[in-house]
Design a protein around this motif. Structure first.
Motif, PDB file in Angstrom:
ATOM      1  N   LEU A   1       0.920  -1.330  -0.033  1.00 37.66           N
ATOM      2  CA  LEU A   1       0.208   0.054   0.000  1.00 37.66           C
ATOM      3  C   LEU A   1       0.871   1.205   0.055  1.00 37.66           C
ATOM      4  CD1 LEU A   1      -2.791  -1.047   2.679  1.00 37.66           C
ATOM      5  CD2 LEU A   1      -2.829  -1.006   0.015  1.00 37.66           C
ATOM      6  N   GLU A   2       1.863   1.339   0.671  1.00 38.16           N
ATOM      7  CA  GLU A   2       2.669   2.327   0.579  1.00 38.16           C
ATOM      8  C   GLU A   2       3.695   2.682  -0.777  1.00 38.16           C
ATOM      9  OE1 GLU A   2       5.516   1.701   3.933  1.00 38.16           O
ATOM     10  OE2 GLU A   2       4.387   3.012   5.528  1.00 38.16           O
ATOM     11  N   THR A   3       3.919   1.529  -1.168  1.00 41.10           N
ATOM     12  CA  THR A   3       4.686   1.573  -2.495  1.00 41.10           C
ATOM     13  C   THR A   3       3.855   1.760  -3.695  1.00 41.10           C
ATOM     14  OG1 THR A   3       6.176   0.086  -1.587  1.00 41.10           O
ATOM     15  CG2 THR A   3       6.061   0.433  -4.068  1.00 41.10           C
ATOM     16  N   ARG A   4       2.521   0.821  -3.803  1.00 39.15           N
ATOM     17  CA  ARG A   4       1.682   1.318  -4.941  1.00 39.15           C
ATOM     18  C   ARG A   4       0.567   2.174  -4.911  1.00 39.15           C
ATOM     19  NH1 ARG A   4      -0.126  -3.056  -8.479  1.00 39.15           N
ATOM     20  NH2 ARG A   4       1.883  -3.815  -8.279  1.00 39.15           N
ATOM     21  N   TYR A   5       0.024   2.378  -3.760  1.00 36.92           N
ATOM     22  CA  TYR A   5      -1.075   3.235  -3.477  1.00 36.92           C
ATOM     23  C   TYR A   5      -0.763   4.715  -2.748  1.00 36.92           C
ATOM     24  CZ  TYR A   5      -3.726  -0.320  -5.764  1.00 36.92           C
ATOM     25  OH  TYR A   5      -4.267  -1.120  -6.871  1.00 36.92           O
ATOM     26  N   ARG A   6       0.408   4.921  -2.327  1.00 40.70           N
ATOM     27  CA  ARG A   6       1.042   6.134  -1.757  1.00 40.70           C
ATOM     28  C   ARG A   6       0.179   6.239  -0.412  1.00 40.70           C
ATOM     29  NH1 ARG A   6      -1.262   9.969  -4.763  1.00 40.70           N
ATOM     30  NH2 ARG A   6      -1.958   8.754  -6.419  1.00 40.70           N
ATOM     31  N   ALA A   7       0.219   5.089   0.266  1.00 35.38           N
ATOM     32  CA  ALA A   7      -0.468   5.211   1.744  1.00 35.38           C
ATOM     33  C   ALA A   7       0.579   6.243   2.555  1.00 35.38           C
ATOM     34  CB  ALA A   7      -0.457   3.671   2.134  1.00 35.38           C
TER      35      ALA A   7
END
Length: 271
Positions: free
Chosen positions: A119-125
């Motif tokens: 989520l942090e890498t792909r979706y800018r969490a």
């Protein structure tokens, strides 16, 4: 139904080294996500029950539409929602969202490490744990409480709907998850472990708990007991007791009630 989604819902997969396989996950992205490529977002991870599957949150609970409406109303900041597949080899196809004894099913690590990194890498969490929440119902409610207490470095708020707050002796084959290892069972019982969270960290934790008057008596007593323990430990707690029980009519109602509460917690963290 009837609400036209302003955000976007998609099904994808994340690589889980903990499970040794790819796992499916439904992702909701808010309006404006694609148009703001540098913005990072709060996260809500939703855990399903057993028997159950991720689609239950969408078809039965209409969670994505409830989130969409709350964002449009301004009661919830634009956020990401992730609904992963938590199936495991235990009772009713469950996993208890935990790392099983002997590495038989490392679902806790899959969520806390593998899904979070995805989520942090792909979706800018967001990287701020105060902007990460985990929620669930029944088995997923237990998982939400357990992972929040065990991993406050990742989740600092939890929405617990009719969830167990300790490892039970009557989980059928689920006893295979932790076996008879009393230390491991205690380590995965949120009501027993909350006091082990460092005092300064406990003050940062937020819990929304909902339990129905028709739920099992132990669910009700543990919800009341956990709420008292959490408050005395410095955490923020809202407990809703209401008519109803282990049904989507109850869970959907209280999920919707929880969203503006979560929105206030996130807004305070962003201030």
């Amino acid at each position: 139904m009837g609400h036209k989604l302003a955000g976007k819902l998609e099904k994808t997969q994340f690589v889980s080294a903990a499970l040794g396989e790819n796992r499916s996950v439904y992702i909701y992205t808010p309006p404006g996500f694609a148009q703001n490529p540098t913005r990072r977002y709060p996260v809500l991870v939703l855990l399903h029950g057993a028997p159950g599957e991720p689609l239950d949150w969408l078809y039965e609970g209409n969670a994505h539409r409830a989130i969409d409406k709350a964002i449009a109303a301004g009661t919830l900041p634009p956020c990401l929602v992730a609904v992963p597949d938590g199936h495991g080899p235990f009772y009713k196809g469950g996993s208890e969202w935990a790392d099983a004894r002997g590495g038989k099913c490392n679902m806790e690590t899959a969520v806390v490490r593998d899904l979070s990194q995805f989520l942090e890498t792909r979706y800018r969490a967001s990287s701020n744990p105060a902007l990460w929440s985990i929620g669930g119902l029944s088995e997923g409610g237990y998982g939400a409480a357990n992972l929040a207490v065990r991993h406050p470095e990742r989740f600092q708020s939890a929405l617990v709907l009719s969830g167990d707050l300790r490892v039970k002796d009557d989980w059928g084959d689920d006893t295979d998850i932790f076996g008879t290892d009393q230390a491991l069972r205690s380590a995965n019982s949120p009501i027993e472990q909350l006091h082990r969270v460092p005092a300064e960290t406990r003050k940062k934790l937020h819990f929304y708990l909902a339990v129905g008057n028709d739920d099992d008596e132990d669910l009700i007593s543990d919800a009341v007991g956990f709420s008292a323990i959490a408050r005395s430990a410095g955490a923020t707690v809202k407990l809703d007791r209401d008519a109803g029980g282990h049904k989507w009519s109850f869970w959907s109602k209280h999920f919707q009630a929880a969203l503006p509460v979560l929105g206030q917690w996130w807004k305070q963290a962003e201030a």
